[in-house]
Design a protein around this motif. Structure first.
Motif, short mmCIF file in Angstrom:
data_model
loop_
_atom_site.label_atom_id
_atom_site.label_comp_id
_atom_site.label_asym_id
_atom_site.label_seq_id
_atom_site.Cartn_x
_atom_site.Cartn_y
_atom_site.Cartn_z
N LEU A 196 0.83 -1.21 0.00
CA LEU A 196 0.00 0.00 0.00
C LEU A 196 0.86 1.26 0.00
CD1 LEU A 196 -3.02 -0.72 2.28
CD2 LEU A 196 -3.06 0.24 0.00
N GLU A 197 1.97 1.17 0.73
CA GLU A 197 2.87 2.33 0.79
C GLU A 197 3.34 2.69 -0.61
OE1 GLU A 197 5.99 3.21 4.07
OE2 GLU A 197 6.99 2.16 2.46
N LEU B 21 0.54 4.35 -2.54
CA LEU B 21 -0.10 5.53 -1.95
C LEU B 21 -0.08 6.74 -2.89
CD1 LEU B 21 -1.46 5.49 0.67
CD2 LEU B 21 0.53 6.46 1.75
N ILE C 72 -2.78 6.21 -5.41
CA ILE C 72 -4.11 6.41 -4.81
C ILE C 72 -4.37 7.91 -4.69
CG2 ILE C 72 -5.53 6.09 -2.74
CD1 ILE C 72 -4.03 3.50 -2.20
N TYR C 73 -3.36 8.63 -4.19
CA TYR C 73 -3.51 10.08 -3.99
C TYR C 73 -3.79 10.79 -5.32
CZ TYR C 73 -2.48 14.78 -2.36
OH TYR C 73 -2.56 16.12 -2.06
N GLU D 221 -7.32 10.21 -6.38
CA GLU D 221 -8.28 10.97 -5.57
C GLU D 221 -8.26 12.45 -5.96
OE1 GLU D 221 -10.52 9.68 -3.80
OE2 GLU D 221 -9.73 7.65 -3.76
N VAL D 222 -7.08 12.98 -6.21
CA VAL D 222 -6.96 14.40 -6.59
C VAL D 222 -7.63 14.62 -7.95
CG1 VAL D 222 -5.27 16.10 -7.38
CG2 VAL D 222 -4.94 14.98 -5.20
N LEU E 195 -11.31 14.72 -7.49
CA LEU E 195 -11.72 16.00 -6.89
C LEU E 195 -11.76 17.10 -7.95
CD1 LEU E 195 -9.77 15.93 -3.52
CD2 LEU E 195 -12.20 16.26 -3.73
N PHE F 12 3.06 15.96 -2.59
CA PHE F 12 2.61 14.88 -1.71
C PHE F 12 3.65 13.75 -1.68
CE2 PHE F 12 0.57 10.71 -1.33
CZ PHE F 12 -0.03 10.83 -0.09
N LEU G 132 5.81 12.58 1.56
CA LEU G 132 5.66 11.22 2.07
C LEU G 132 6.99 10.49 2.04
CD1 LEU G 132 3.13 9.56 2.96
CD2 LEU G 132 3.30 8.42 0.77
N ARG H 121 1.19 8.84 9.13
CA ARG H 121 2.13 9.57 8.25
C ARG H 121 1.37 10.49 7.31
NH1 ARG H 121 6.63 5.83 5.66
NH2 ARG H 121 7.42 7.80 4.88
N VAL I 50 1.57 14.63 6.77
CA VAL I 50 1.68 15.31 5.47
C VAL I 50 0.54 16.33 5.34
CG1 VAL I 50 1.56 15.00 2.97
CG2 VAL I 50 2.86 13.39 4.35
N PHE J 246 0.39 20.49 4.65
CA PHE J 246 -0.43 21.16 3.63
C PHE J 246 -1.35 22.22 4.28
CE2 PHE J 246 -0.10 17.30 0.65
CZ PHE J 246 0.89 17.91 -0.09
N LEU K 180 -6.83 21.61 -2.37
CA LEU K 180 -6.93 20.36 -3.11
C LEU K 180 -6.01 19.31 -2.49
CD1 LEU K 180 -7.91 18.85 -5.72
CD2 LEU K 180 -5.90 19.75 -6.85
N GLY L 142 -7.29 15.96 -0.93
CA GLY L 142 -6.75 14.74 -1.53
C GLY L 142 -6.26 13.78 -0.45
N LYS M 115 -9.27 12.19 1.26
CA LYS M 115 -9.87 11.15 0.41
C LYS M 115 -8.98 9.91 0.38
CE LYS M 115 -13.43 13.43 -1.31
NZ LYS M 115 -14.82 13.00 -1.20
N THR M 116 -7.66 10.13 0.40
CA THR M 116 -6.73 8.99 0.38
C THR M 116 -6.87 8.19 1.66
OG1 THR M 116 -5.22 10.30 -0.95
CG2 THR M 116 -4.30 8.36 0.08
N SER N 33 -9.99 6.24 1.39
CA SER N 33 -9.82 5.16 0.42
C SER N 33 -8.98 4.03 1.01
CB SER N 33 -9.14 5.75 -0.83
OG SER N 33 -8.75 4.74 -1.68
N LEU N 34 -7.97 4.44 1.79
CA LEU N 34 -7.08 3.46 2.43
C LEU N 34 -7.87 2.62 3.45
CD1 LEU N 34 -4.09 3.01 2.07
CD2 LEU N 34 -3.66 4.48 4.01
#
Lengths: 69, 632
Positions: A5-6, A9, A12-13, A16-17, A20, A43, A47, B163, B167, B171, B486, B490, B493-494, B497-498
């Motif tokens: 998943l890491e 990520l 996924i981000y 999602e963006v 949006l 992002f 991360l 984590r 982040v 933001f 945004l 985001g 939403k992540t 979703s996770l």
């Protein structure tokens, strides 16, 4: 965090963006591909390097530079 | 991952013991105080560096009277075999068995924290093991008693949400900065709008027309009075002519000073274009430098690790003990010397690469500084262009006025009296003189008014330009602020979703286990709303684990663990410390059945002193413990 998943990520981000941007008029009326790409890049950067190494100013510069284009 | 052996040295109640483990069920069986839980703790401690029972200090895990204890495990991950040792003084050593050989190669050793390396290599973390893989004695009741916020923290750590939240916090702070900047620009815009609300163009035209009429009348009147009106007007026009000339000269001088170093505006524009091309081609420099810094950091850490490893190996060679102080295995000097040579060569290569990267970084830094200089120069030149545009505009206005005055001066002829009603009747010289005086007064006041209006108009034009510039800044900061919004949305939403990605499959998996265990009356399990507490919705009414019987709680909780482990990426083994504790006889049978079913898919290590468990798991690999002394 499960490592698979890491790794995903960032993807996924990004998904999602993009969702949006498509669904919210305040975003799609003002922001373009350059801004979205900068947001995703910021992002991933935050991360990857962790909050200890990433300052707000670094993220601000990454995003603000794209808005000036 | 399959555990193959537990190796203890001065750990808990054990002096020095190894315990072989097999696939399927391993039953550690013995009376109270015989060290069953110590073995569970040893596995957990070797993997995580933390005791399985919270709030127990590391030194307390060593055997009574020993200065340090060591827990080790042998395990297989895929096709590879590993040995992991951890001492209660914080030293860690990971070894890998070399292919087709009995030798072990040290992957890392030392006192530094190895948790991140272990997590990356074997995909587990403390929270993963604590929440999904291990069941310690009395855990279920402790878990149920936890505060929702505490469980939420466990959930966040499990899914890596902690984590993401860090982040998001960055933001949010970025958005705050953008908002502050946006407000500052808006205030500036508002203050400019107040002063530039009125445009004087129409009034200037009206005054100019009125002035022209009055000057005509004055000329006529002067002619009629025979006083050489041309001479008077010519003197005034000459005065205005000189004034305009002076102002034009001043502006030309200002233009020359702004242009200093450039032949003309086109030359300036060409230079700006050249700078823009140069900065565009160097746009990736900052990113490359960030990557270089990251690379150098990683190389530094690599060199540091290698140095520590070399130092440890040297100490091992120099020592007379003949045994490794961490894992207590015999030391073979020749092999270690070979490993030391390999490590030193790797360190030298890394050092060389570090120097090369450092050099590149210095070059990049110099280039970035030059790029910043160019950007500043670009900004300065843009400012010059704006200044020049303003000067040109003012010059054009002045030139127009100047031409008008010059044309009137050139065309000034002896006036021919016109027979207008207002003037023809005023034959009396005294009356004519009075009329001229009044006209002159009005002409002078209108000229003053016109000068004032022209000056204000020039200021307005300048401010309008500034307003446009500010509007551009406002648009940019709006985009920056929205980008940060945004970015925050985001992350939200992540996270959602996770949670969905992990928790939904976990809920399905719980249901599957409940069906296997004939506990199907539970339905609609929700792990998210109560933060990992599997709240239940039975026939429309909400019930949570707290309301179930002790044995039901235990069964459901174990199903929850098995499911969560599967959803997080199963490690391949489970460790249960006394799982039948507090179970009624019926549920004890169900629990044994559960362990057997779990062992069909995973390795299971169980401790118990319950004869029913021993009888119920006849095929289990049995490890019997007696107080302070165990046999396999």
């Amino acid at each position: 965090m499960p490592s698979t998943l890491e790794n995903e990520l960032g993807e996924i981000y990004e998904r999602e963006v993009e969702k949006l941007i498509e669904s919210e008029s305040k975003y799609h009326s003002a922001l373009g591909a350059a801004e979205v790409s900068a947001v995703v890049r910021a992002f991933r950067f935050a991360l990857e390097h962790g909050p200890d190494k990433v300052t707000v100013q670094m993220l601000y510069d990454m995003i603000d530079d794209s808005s000036g284009d | 991952m399959r555990l193959e052996r537990i190796i203890l040295k001065s750990f808990g109640c054990f002096d020095r013991r190894d315990f072989d483990l097999s696939d399927g069920v391993n039953l550690i069986f013995g009376p109270n105080f015989s060290g069953k839980s110590t073995l569970v703790n040893a596995i957990f401690f070797a993997l995580t560096g933390k005791p399985i029972v919270p709030r127990v200090g590391l030194p307390a895990m060593a055997q009574s009277g020993a200065s340090s204890g060591t827990a080790g495990i042998n395990f297989r991950n895929g096709e590879q075999s590993y040995q992991l040792f951890r001492s209660t003084q914080g030293e860690v050593q990971l070894r890998q068995k070399e292919e087709n050989a009995e030798k072990w190669r040290i992957l890392f050793t030392g006192k530094r924290s190895a948790d991140e390396d272990l997590r990356k290599q074997f995909h587990f973390s403390y929270h993963h093991l604590a929440a999904a893989t291990f069941l310690r004695e009395g855990e279920i009741f402790e878990f149920l008693a936890r505060q929702p916020a505490d469980r939420r923290d466990v959930l966040n750590a499990l899914l890596g949400i902690d984590r993401l939240m860090e982040v998001r916090q960055r933001f949010i702070e970025g958005r705050r900065v953008a908002k502050r900047e946006e407000k500052r620009i808006q205030d500036h815009q508002r203050s400019m709008r107040v002063t530039t609300v009125k445009n004087h163009r129409e009034e200037i035209e009206r005054v100019e027309a009125e002035l022209k009429n009055l000057e005509g009348e004055y000329e006529l009147l002067s002619g009629k009075a025979g006083e050489g009106g041309d001479t008077v007007l010519a003197a005034e026009l000459t005065q205005a002519h000189e004034r305009f000339q002076k102002e034009i000269d001043g502006l030309i001088q200002e233009r020359a000073s702004v242009l200093s170093g450039f032949t003309d505006v086109d030359h300036l524009r060409t230079s700006i274009k050249e700078i823009e091309t140069a900065t565009a081609s160097a746009s990736g420099l900052e990113k490359q430098r960030d990557e270089l810094i990251q690379g150098i950091g990683s190389l530094n850490s690599q060199i540091q690790t290698l140095s520590v490893e070399c130092e440890t190996l040297r100490q091992l060679i120099d020592s007379d003990h003949g045994h490794c102080p961490t894992c207590h295995q015999p030391v073979q000097q020749k092999i270690i010397a070979g490993i030391l040579a390999e490590k030193e060569s790797a360190r030298a290569a890394s050092q060389e690469e570090l120097e090369a990267q450092q050099k590149t970084l210095d070059e990049h830094t110099a280039n970035i500084n030059a790029l910043r200089g160019l950007r500043q120069r670009h900004q300065l030149m843009q400012g010059k262009i704006e200044q020049l545009e303003r000067i040109e505009k003012q010059l054009a206005n002045l030139q127009r006025e100047f031409d008008r005055v010059a044309s009137r001066l050139g065309a000034l002829q002896p006036t021919t009296p016109l027979q207008t009603g207002a003037i023809s009747d005023a034959a009396d010289p005294a009356q004519l003189a009075e009329q001229r005086r009044q006209l002159k007064y009005r002409i002078d006041s209108l000229r003053r008014r016109l000068d004032g209006l022209n000056r204000e108009e020039a200021v307005i034009a300048h401010k309008l330009e500034e307003l446009q510039r500010t509007q551009h800044q406002a648009n940019q900061i709006l985009r920056t602020r929205l980008s940060f919004e945004l970015a925050c949305d985001g992350v939200e939403k992540t996270i959602a979703s996770l949670q969905q990605t992990i928790l939904q499959p976990a809920e399905k998996e719980i249901r599957r286990w409940l069906e296997r265990m004939d506990l199907t009356r539970f339905s609609q399990i929700d792990l998210k709303s109560q933060h990992l507490l599997p709240s239940l919705n039975v026939e429309g009414s909400e019930r949570n684990l707290l309301l179930l019987s002790g044995s039901e709680k235990m069964m459901l909780y174990l199903c929850f663990k098995a499911a969560l482990s599967e959803a997080l990426g199963a490690l391949g083994f489970f460790v249960f410390d006394d799982p039948t504790l507090h179970l009624d006889p019926d549920r004890r049978g169900a629990m044994i059945d559960f362990i057997q079913r779990l062992a069909e898919e995973h390795q299971v290590i169980v401790t118990s002193n319950d004869p029913e468990v021993r009888a119920g798991l006849p095929d289990a690999h049995l490890i019997e413990t007696v107080s302070g002394n165990a046999s396999s």
